[in-house]
Each structure stands twice: as structure tokens, then as C-alpha cells.
Scaffold this motif. Structure first.
Motif, PDB file in Angstrom:
ATOM      1  N   GLY A  54       0.816  -1.214   0.000  1.00 37.71           N
ATOM      2  CA  GLY A  54       0.000   0.000   0.000  1.00 37.71           C
ATOM      3  C   GLY A  54       0.847   1.260   0.000  1.00 37.71           C
ATOM      4  O   GLY A  54       0.327   2.349  -0.185  1.00 37.71           O
ATOM      5  N   TRP A  95       5.177   2.676  -1.051  1.00 38.58           N
ATOM      6  CA  TRP A  95       6.296   2.382  -1.948  1.00 38.58           C
ATOM      7  C   TRP A  95       7.321   1.472  -1.281  1.00 38.58           C
ATOM      8  O   TRP A  95       7.437   1.437  -0.062  1.00 38.58           O
ATOM      9  CB  TRP A  95       6.963   3.691  -2.374  1.00 38.58           C
ATOM     10  N   MET A 108      19.108   4.530  -8.028  1.00 41.81           N
ATOM     11  CA  MET A 108      17.876   3.806  -7.709  1.00 41.81           C
ATOM     12  C   MET A 108      17.126   3.385  -8.971  1.00 41.81           C
ATOM     13  O   MET A 108      16.048   3.895  -9.273  1.00 41.81           O
ATOM     14  CB  MET A 108      16.994   4.663  -6.797  1.00 41.81           C
ATOM     15  N   SER A 114      11.293   2.569  -4.944  1.00 47.26           N
ATOM     16  CA  SER A 114      10.851   3.829  -5.540  1.00 47.26           C
ATOM     17  C   SER A 114      11.203   5.033  -4.688  1.00 47.26           C
ATOM     18  O   SER A 114      11.103   6.154  -5.152  1.00 47.26           O
ATOM     19  CB  SER A 114       9.326   3.839  -5.714  1.00 47.26           C
ATOM     20  N   GLU A 115      11.538   4.785  -3.430  1.00 47.44           N
ATOM     21  CA  GLU A 115      11.707   5.919  -2.522  1.00 47.44           C
ATOM     22  C   GLU A 115      12.807   5.622  -1.526  1.00 47.44           C
ATOM     23  O   GLU A 115      12.986   4.489  -1.092  1.00 47.44           O
ATOM     24  CB  GLU A 115      10.389   6.199  -1.780  1.00 47.44           C
ATOM     25  N   ARG A 172       7.291  15.422   9.236  1.00 45.10           N
ATOM     26  CA  ARG A 172       6.504  16.662   9.156  1.00 45.10           C
ATOM     27  C   ARG A 172       5.030  16.406   9.471  1.00 45.10           C
ATOM     28  O   ARG A 172       4.294  17.323   9.814  1.00 45.10           O
ATOM     29  CB  ARG A 172       6.612  17.284   7.761  1.00 45.10           C
ATOM     30  N   TYR A 173       4.608  15.170   9.290  1.00 36.85           N
ATOM     31  CA  TYR A 173       3.195  14.840   9.526  1.00 36.85           C
ATOM     32  C   TYR A 173       2.962  14.326  10.952  1.00 36.85           C
ATOM     33  O   TYR A 173       1.859  14.408  11.467  1.00 36.85           O
ATOM     34  CB  TYR A 173       2.709  13.758   8.552  1.00 36.85           C
ATOM     35  N   SER A 175       0.684   4.611  -1.972  1.00 39.30           N
ATOM     36  CA  SER A 175       0.677   5.996  -1.518  1.00 39.30           C
ATOM     37  C   SER A 175       1.430   6.092  -0.206  1.00 39.30           C
ATOM     38  O   SER A 175       1.293   5.213   0.644  1.00 39.30           O
ATOM     39  CB  SER A 175      -0.767   6.458  -1.306  1.00 39.30           C
ATOM     40  N   LEU A 176       2.213   7.131  -0.015  1.00 39.88           N
ATOM     41  CA  LEU A 176       2.799   7.406   1.290  1.00 39.88           C
ATOM     42  C   LEU A 176       2.318   8.771   1.784  1.00 39.88           C
ATOM     43  O   LEU A 176       1.585   8.859   2.756  1.00 39.88           O
ATOM     44  CB  LEU A 176       4.332   7.380   1.249  1.00 39.88           C
ATOM     45  N   ARG A 177       2.739   9.834   1.066  1.00 39.86           N
ATOM     46  CA  ARG A 177       2.358  11.196   1.444  1.00 39.86           C
ATOM     47  C   ARG A 177       0.850  11.384   1.436  1.00 39.86           C
ATOM     48  O   ARG A 177       0.285  11.987   2.343  1.00 39.86           O
ATOM     49  CB  ARG A 177       2.966  12.209   0.452  1.00 39.86           C
ATOM     50  N   LEU A 206       7.957  13.791  -5.103  1.00 41.72           N
ATOM     51  CA  LEU A 206       8.271  12.569  -4.346  1.00 41.72           C
ATOM     52  C   LEU A 206       7.174  11.509  -4.557  1.00 41.72           C
ATOM     53  O   LEU A 206       6.030  11.907  -4.750  1.00 41.72           O
ATOM     54  CB  LEU A 206       8.465  12.847  -2.856  1.00 41.72           C
ATOM     55  N   PRO A 207       7.472  10.204  -4.502  1.00 38.17           N
ATOM     56  CA  PRO A 207       8.808   9.642  -4.286  1.00 38.17           C
ATOM     57  C   PRO A 207       9.716   9.910  -5.482  1.00 38.17           C
ATOM     58  O   PRO A 207       9.244  10.047  -6.604  1.00 38.17           O
ATOM     59  CB  PRO A 207       8.543   8.144  -4.173  1.00 38.17           C
ATOM     60  N   VAL A 208      11.018   9.944  -5.207  1.00 39.53           N
ATOM     61  CA  VAL A 208      11.982  10.182  -6.283  1.00 39.53           C
ATOM     62  C   VAL A 208      13.076   9.125  -6.224  1.00 39.53           C
ATOM     63  O   VAL A 208      13.500   8.727  -5.141  1.00 39.53           O
ATOM     64  CB  VAL A 208      12.578  11.602  -6.174  1.00 39.53           C
ATOM     65  N   ARG A 209      13.509   8.674  -7.385  1.00 38.99           N
ATOM     66  CA  ARG A 209      14.616   7.717  -7.454  1.00 38.99           C
ATOM     67  C   ARG A 209      15.910   8.510  -7.553  1.00 38.99           C
ATOM     68  O   ARG A 209      16.205   9.118  -8.579  1.00 38.99           O
ATOM     69  CB  ARG A 209      14.426   6.798  -8.661  1.00 38.99           C
ATOM     70  N   ARG A 210      16.695   8.464  -6.472  1.00 40.03           N
ATOM     71  CA  ARG A 210      17.947   9.197  -6.391  1.00 40.03           C
ATOM     72  C   ARG A 210      18.947   8.717  -7.439  1.00 40.03           C
ATOM     73  O   ARG A 210      19.068   7.535  -7.701  1.00 40.03           O
ATOM     74  CB  ARG A 210      18.567   9.040  -5.001  1.00 40.03           C
ATOM     75  N   LEU A 244      19.336  17.001  -4.401  1.00 46.89           N
ATOM     76  CA  LEU A 244      18.303  16.712  -3.393  1.00 46.89           C
ATOM     77  C   LEU A 244      18.753  17.109  -2.000  1.00 46.89           C
ATOM     78  O   LEU A 244      17.955  17.575  -1.191  1.00 46.89           O
ATOM     79  CB  LEU A 244      17.999  15.210  -3.384  1.00 46.89           C
ATOM     80  N   ILE A 280      11.059  18.618   0.838  1.00 47.71           N
ATOM     81  CA  ILE A 280      10.428  18.205   2.094  1.00 47.71           C
ATOM     82  C   ILE A 280       9.365  19.230   2.515  1.00 47.71           C
ATOM     83  O   ILE A 280       8.273  18.861   2.978  1.00 47.71           O
ATOM     84  CB  ILE A 280      11.494  18.003   3.198  1.00 47.71           C
ATOM     85  N   ALA A 307       6.408  18.582   0.380  1.00 44.93           N
ATOM     86  CA  ALA A 307       5.631  17.435   0.872  1.00 44.93           C
ATOM     87  C   ALA A 307       4.876  17.799   2.137  1.00 44.93           C
ATOM     88  O   ALA A 307       3.723  17.386   2.324  1.00 44.93           O
ATOM     89  CB  ALA A 307       6.555  16.248   1.122  1.00 44.93           C
ATOM     90  N   GLU A 308       5.499  18.577   3.020  1.00 44.85           N
ATOM     91  CA  GLU A 308       4.785  19.014   4.222  1.00 44.85           C
ATOM     92  C   GLU A 308       3.528  19.784   3.826  1.00 44.85           C
ATOM     93  O   GLU A 308       2.477  19.650   4.469  1.00 44.85           O
ATOM     94  CB  GLU A 308       5.663  19.910   5.104  1.00 44.85           C
TER      95      GLU A 308
END
Lengths: 339, 339, 339
Positions: A82, A84, A94, A99-100, A111-112, C56-58, C297-301, C310, C318, C321-322
Motif C-alpha cells: 500500500g 512504496w 535507484m 521507488s523511494e 513533518r506529519y 501511496s505514502l504522502r 516525491l517519491p523520487v529515485r535518487r 536533493l 520536504i 511534501a509538508e
């Protein structure tokens, strides 16, 4: 002790980091909270991020209920299910499965949420790699809020804290005998729980006996810390490979399966003679001094321990698991300043 | 009726256990809560443990929202997905897939939560085994807090309660005709919903007709209970294999696919003549006395029932699903003493 | 712009629907909420249904925390994982994988929740099919409560709103240069984020440059809207295939990988010369006018963007995303009338 935590730590990732006194204070706070639950919502408006890379029943439920009962909001994430797939290694290109990177996901979650927690089991191929706890330490380095370990390769400090609370609640532990009893299993399990249980027993002021087959010693650093802390309290640490004699006069038996550092990742012998010798039985319990039986759960019945022991009057495993809830509350209040 | 529940039960696991009067009281309490939602947070500080071994949409969402709206905290666990695999059998040597026994997990969850709920579908190979509801009954035996069934092999009492509420809300049911209409499917589905729907219709004081192909009878114990309760209320129970005549003059049609006890686990015929004969259509609905159309959802459109019926004015399936929320609130208030 | 939303819409599914002014108002409300969090629980007793068909994360965490912090209860569902598989097509005979149609599941969820949100990524085989956003639009047609898109094929409006907020917070954007910079990837990623980011930049009053390889243009409808809105504000939209010159004097660089509409579903070239030419590097950032670096994000470094960018001082990823948290709060308050 992890390098990051040489100084008293903002994070709760190993029972050893804050020292024996702080662990006892937390356990005793949890005992108070068990007797008299806090009434108001001291953590109203706060969020608790619970991140899992492995299964969990007690840990996720106790932290969810602890958070909610204090007025905070728990967020439970199962990384890669659910969400990444994550990367922790520095400097990698990467272009694979992940993915992250934790370098983004952790600061964002920080931050959350007001506190973050991570469960990351060891990979199980190299103890040298695993004992560095790369996931947990990468997670910590990227977080600006306090981090709780929900079990890493080196320890399960929340379990250890509940173990300590249970010892102080049930066993009047100072000067008593605690036997950490190795048990059979079909897999080479992590050492996190025996590490934390040994620390909890020593912090509680008990004489510690570890009864395990040759090749199943705990990590040398953990043993060194246990010996030093026991010496400070005038107590002893003993290691034996004789389940025939180890339980004589014990006050507490803590059974647990764990893997061999000498043959890392290799499951233990499966033949029935070996299993019978090491499985926890009523006959072994009968040798104790009316000893209590502890286990962190989940437990495989009749492989690790017989039904007769688990279902018998000496077993405190359900109380021990309940104490995960009260210690989680104590820890959240401590870390989030809700006291 | 399960052996455990021969006496009035602390648990809510079968519509029959508490008796018709209690079911009607609960349905009517839910109707009140629908009209006037409770304002305060009567279950503040309580936790509701929702355990799933199978998929769920309405059940997990309605119980989560019901809990939260009453001030309680819902904990949702999908056993084996993010948690450990569970065992329920007594005396087994646990050296297989399962890491944890219900004898530990349930008592532990009962220390964290004030009520526990379980969804455990039947295994589908032996009705004799399944009808004993081993998962649900092992779960109940290990819980010290009330248990709600979120569907087991024998019944789906929360759905039945919402069905009863819907009948009393929409159909002025006493003395009216209720047709439980078997429908085609690609799988041999469980009998839980038709069992509970038949019970709900009888409790509501309706004449019950079950229209199904030969070999698709409900469990004999359920039929016996329905006949006795119907007789007590001066109503009738009829079984027919004629979808050509069964709908004449019906006031409520409840369509549902279910499997055969005679050929347990075997999917029903898939040929289009068979499907056409048994699928619910507008033509069949036209034979009713302006009858309502009910289904528990999820439903496979144009296999179980035609779009024209589901989307037509007779369909109350969305209201019926909404009533899951209100009956969940009523049940939680009843079990947790929040009234 | 979707047909359904030609008129000002009850739903929040595309940044273009409500118009530039409304987007700016929402972003500014979010900025206020960031500075001074709302204290009371303005959405007490409300429920927010978050439906995911993709990871999903964020998004899931920010909406959960936003909901809870406003006193509402978030319900998170992963369709097909713990719930039923869903169907959206009209008139189909449902004898395949899907057990439930959105025509039932959405109306039911709309009885339990006060707002519904959906993440549905494109299928990735036909842009003509995907751009119609069939899942999202079927979901919207069946809902009687407001719908939020958590990313569909055509856009990621919640991300775009956070992007707009971040531009107004960090970049004093009016009249400045915004470069949307295509980046390498191992997959043919969706266009939702570049669509919304381009819209956000134009709404913010910036000159927009899209730097991408031939064949990687955005959807023509999106480009047309961006050109019209830019013209209305006296700004420009430029497209280039020269990463060697595009960054000269830029104030904001927004890197993102996306797939080709010309070769839909086909991953981009993987050779290192191509990757090196398009990956975001410190050397490219050095050409900007002390430009900010953004990514959703997400981003592949080291595939999309180098560590040095980054982790460098220009990166606001960040904070960006916040801002998902604060814009989620603003949106929930707007849609649920909690202002």
C-alpha cells in the motif's frame, strides 16, 4: 549500544541507551498508568507514525490503542504494502525495485507526525551487516522527531520494557533467578527479543542464566553490557548448555527460540530428540521455585513450549502482552512531553 | 444454534441466539439512531478490535465509522496480512505456516480492546466441518470481552440485523410475503447471508418463501428454527424450485447466490439457460406486489441481478447497506453499555 | 477539463476546474493554517473515505493526519487488498474477477463518509482510454458527496495545490521562470504530476518552460489550458528539447519523470548518455538564478536527480511534501464547510 546513541538519546531504540534507571522509571510509570488510566487527552492533536516492514499483532495494536487512548492519532503504514518500496543505502542509483529513499520518506513523515516508530527485522544473511541495524539507523538519521524501535536486529526495547514491567509487577525480582531458555523452532529467528529480555532481567536486579545449545550465544556486546550491569548491582550472569539442570530453583523462566550467530541464518536441528530436550515442558517448570513462565508471543505451541505450560497457572504471557499497552502509553507520554 | 450459545449469550454471533424480541429491539434502536444521531461520545476511551480473515467493504467501513462516531477507537486487523498467520486447532504441534494460536492472540487483543469482532468465511470443503464454525468458536472461547461475528459459515448476523431494520423501515413487514431468491454465480458462495436473511424475515413476522434449485436448501437447523419461529408468529415457511411462480404477489424479494450443501464447494451450472432462469430480472419483479428489492452487496451485476432491477425504483440495496452503519452503532452501544 | 466538470464543480479533481482564483485562495488558506493551526475540532463527527487502487505514502498519511487533526475520522481502503475487486464499466456481465461495481460501492461509502477520495492510476496501454479517467469519473457519477482526486491519469490536483502553495511560500512567483524538467526513469510513468505542476506554475503567474525530449509532450488539452491561462496573465509557455540551455536564469526547477504519449507505455531510453543528459544535476542547477529545486516525491535518487541536488540548499522537496498536509486541511475545510 549503537554509535549514534553513545550520548543519552532522543530516541528509544535500545534498552541500554537510556540506562537502567530510566528503564525502571518508565516501567513504574506504566504500572501507575495500568492502575489508574490517564483521564484527559494529554496528547490531543498529536500524530504517531507506525512503520512496519514485518508482521505485527501486539505491537501495532498496542501502539494504536495507546495513542488513541491518550488522544493522539495513530497512522499505521506497512512499507511496500500500500506504500512504496524503500531504499536506505547511501549513493545508490535507484533503478531497481525501490521507488523511494528513507532520506525523503522519513523527513516527510516527520513533518506529519510527532513521533515515528519502525519495525525492521534483520535480513538474516550476515550478522555483521544486520547488527549494524542499517534500516533503523538510516531511519533515525533522517528523522527530526523522536524514533521508537518496534524491533530491529539488535533489540526489541518495547518488549524489553514490558518484560521489565512484568517482572516488577509479578516477581519481586531483585536477587531472584531469571532463566532465559532457548527453544526449538523451524526457522533461524532473530535475536532481538532474547537480547532485550536479558537486559530487562539484569536491569531488574536478577541473576541471569542463559540456557542454550553451543553456538547459540547472544551478541558479545549485549553479553558484555549485561555482565557489567549485573556486576554493578552485585548480581551474576551464567551461560549453560544443560536444560537438565538450568531450571533448578529458578524464579522466572523466559522461553524463546532464536538463531545461531555461529551458523547465521541456518535453522536449528529438527529431530525430535533435540526438540524434546530443548522444548519447555511442565517437567522443567516443576524444577523451578514456583517459577513464572514468560514469552513475548507469538509462540508456536508444542514446538517452543507445551500446552500444559502455556495454559498452566505459572504462565503470565497474557499479562506480559497486556503490559505492552501500558508501556507504550508511558513511552509516548515520555517522548511527547505529555506528563 | 451453536452449543456455546445455548444460554443467552454475551456475544452477538447469530440472530437466533438472543431471540426475536432482542433482534427487533436492536433494529428499532438503530432506527432511532438513524433519525437522531447520538451527540456526545458515549464510548470515549473504548477500543473496538475488528479482525478479518476475508475481504470486506461495508463491514469494515461501517464498523470503523460507527466506532469513531461514538467516540471509540477502531483497530482493523487483516489476519495474515501485516499480522501473523493464525492457528485454531487444539493440541497441534505448530511447526507449519501458523506462527500464533488464537489462544494467545485473542486474549491479548481482549486486553487491548473492549469488544472483538471476527470475519471468518468457511473453508468450503466439508459442510460438516464448516458448520461448526471452528474459527469463530475458538475465537469466542478465548475472549473475555464480547465477540461480534462479522460473518461466519453459519450466519452474518450484522447483515441480518440491518435486513431486519430495513424491513421494519421500508416494508411494514408483519404478515407480508418475503421471497429469498437463489441466484446464479461463478463460485459456490457461503450460506451465511441467506441464513441470516431468512431469520430476519421470520423475525419480522413475514411469510417466508425460499425459491431455489433442487440441492440448494439451507442448513436443516436454520430451517427448523425458521419454521418454529414462523409458527410462533402464525406465519408460514415455503420452499419452491419454481422461479416462474415464486414472485407472484411478493412484497419483498431478497436475491442472493449461495452454494449447494448437497454438492458442497461445487459451483452452480454456468449455462445461459440456467442463468437466465434464475437471474433476477425486471420481468420477475413485475410479478410482485410492487415489491422491494434487497441484496446484501457486493453483487455481480447481470449475473445475479439485472441492471434494470438494481437501478430501478424498487431497489433498496443502498439504504440496506447504510443501515449496516446504524445497526453497528446500536450493537456497540448495547454490548459496551453506552446506552 | 473533464466533461462532468464543465460547470464549477462540487468535486476537486483537476486544478483547472475551479479556476486559478479558487486555487490561489485554497493555497493561501493552507498557508494560514500552516502558520496558525486550527485549534478546535471543526470537523468533529465527520468521516473521510480514502480509496486507493495504487500505492501511496504522502497522500494517505497527509489526509489521515489532516482529517484527524480537524476532528474527522479517516477511513483508508485499498481496493482489492482487504476489500473486493471493483468494476466500473456499464452493462457488463460480472462473471470475471470483479465482485463489486462502483455503482454500489461508491453510493454505500457515500452513506458512511462525508467526502470520498480516490487514487486511480492509468492502465498504461491507451492514452485515449486513460485520459477519459474512467475510474474517477465512474466514481464521481456514483457519489452524492464531494469527491477528491488523489491522482488520476489526467492530474494530481492535491499535489498541484501543494506545489502552488510552495511557490507562493518560497518563490515570490509572479513573473519568474519555472522550468518543468523531464527526467529519466526505468518505467513509463503517468503524466498526472507534470500536468498539475504545469498548471500550478501558470496559476502562480510564472513563465513556464517545459524541457523534455521529443515525443514527451504533455496532453494537448492541458497545454492549451496552460497557454490560455498564461496569456490571460501576460506570461509565456515555452517547450524545448535542450537541457543544455533550459535552466539558464530559471527561478524554480521542477524535475519529474513521465511517459511518452507518442509511444504510450514504452519506457524511455536507458543508456547512460541519455540518462546523463536528462538527469537533474548540480551543474544544471548552477545555471539557474539561485533557483529552487522541487519534486513531488517519491523520487529515485541518482536516476531522476543527483544526491547533490536533493541534499543541497536549493531543494524544497520536504517543505513541498509538508504542504500536502496543510492543503489537505484547507481542502477538507472547504469541501465540508468547516470554515
Amino acid at each position: 549500544m549503537s554509535a549514534l546513541a553513545a550520548a543519552p538519546s532522543r530516541d528509544f531504540v535500545d534498552l541500554r541507551d537510556w540506562g537502567a534507571g530510566a528503564a525502571i522509571d518508565l516501567a513504574d510509570l506504566a504500572l501507575q498508568l495500568k492502575r489508574r488510566p490517564p483521564r484527559s487527552r494529554p496528547l490531543e492533536g498529536r500524530s504517531v507514525g507506525l512503520c512496519f516492514m514485518n508482521p505485527s499483532l501486539r505491537t501495532q495494536t498496542s501502539f494504536q490503542v495507546a495513542s488513541a487512548s491518550l488522544g493522539a492519532h495513530p497512522v499505521t503504514l506497512h512499507f511496500g504494502n500500500g506504500t512504496w518500496n524503500m531504499e536506505w543505502r547511501d549513493g545508490t542509483v535507484m533503478d531497481g525495485q525501490a521507488s523511494e529513499h528513507l532520506k525523503e520518506s522519513v523527513p516527510v513523515l516527520a513533518r506529519y507526525c510527532d513521533v515515528l516508530a519502525l519495525r525492521a527485522f534483520p535480513a538474516g544473511t550476515s550478522w555483521a551487516d544486520d547488527k549494524a541495524d542499517p534500516w533503523l539507523n538510516a531511519f533515525r538519521s533522517s528523522s527530526r522527531v523522536p524514533v521508537i524501535s518496534l524491533e530491529s536486529a539488535m533489540g526489541h526495547p518495547c518488549q524489553g520494557l514490558a518484560d521489565l514491567m512484568t517482572l516488577r509487577e509479578k516477581a519481586d525480582p531483585v536477587g531472584k533467578r531469571f532463566v532465559l531458555a532457548w527453544a526449538p523452532h523451524i526457522k533461524a529467528l532473530p535475536l532481538a527479543v532474547p537480547h532485550s529480555a536479558a537486559q530487562a532481567a539484569v536491569i531488574a536486579g536478577m541473576d541471569l542464566t542463559i540456557c542454550r545449545p553451543e553456538g547459540y550465544d547472544l551478541d558479545p556486546g549485549v553479553m558484555e553490557w549485561c555482565r557489567a550491569e549485573a556486576a554493578r548491582q552485585g548480581r551474576s550472569v551464567t551461560v549453560t548448555d544443560s536444560p537438565e539442570t538450568a531450571f533448578d530453583g529458578a524464579h522466572v523462566v523466559y522461553a524463546k527460540a532464536w538463531g545461531s550467530l555461529a551458523s547465521y541464518g541456518v535453522p536449528p536441528p529438527q529431530d525430535s530428540a533435540f526438540r524434546d530436550r530443548w522444548r519447555m515442558t511442565a517437567a522443567k517448570m516443576a524444577k523451578t521455585k514456583a517459577g513464572l513462565f514468560m514469552h513475548c508471543l507469538p509462540v508456536r505451541r508444542n514446538l517452543v513450549v507445551d500446552d500444559a505450560v502455556l495454559d498452566g497457572p505459572a504462565s503470565v504471557v497474557i499479562d506480559q502482552a497486556e503490559n505492552r499497552l501500558h508501556t507504550a502509553k508511558a513511552l509516548l507520554l515520555k517522548l511527547l512531553g505529555g506528563l
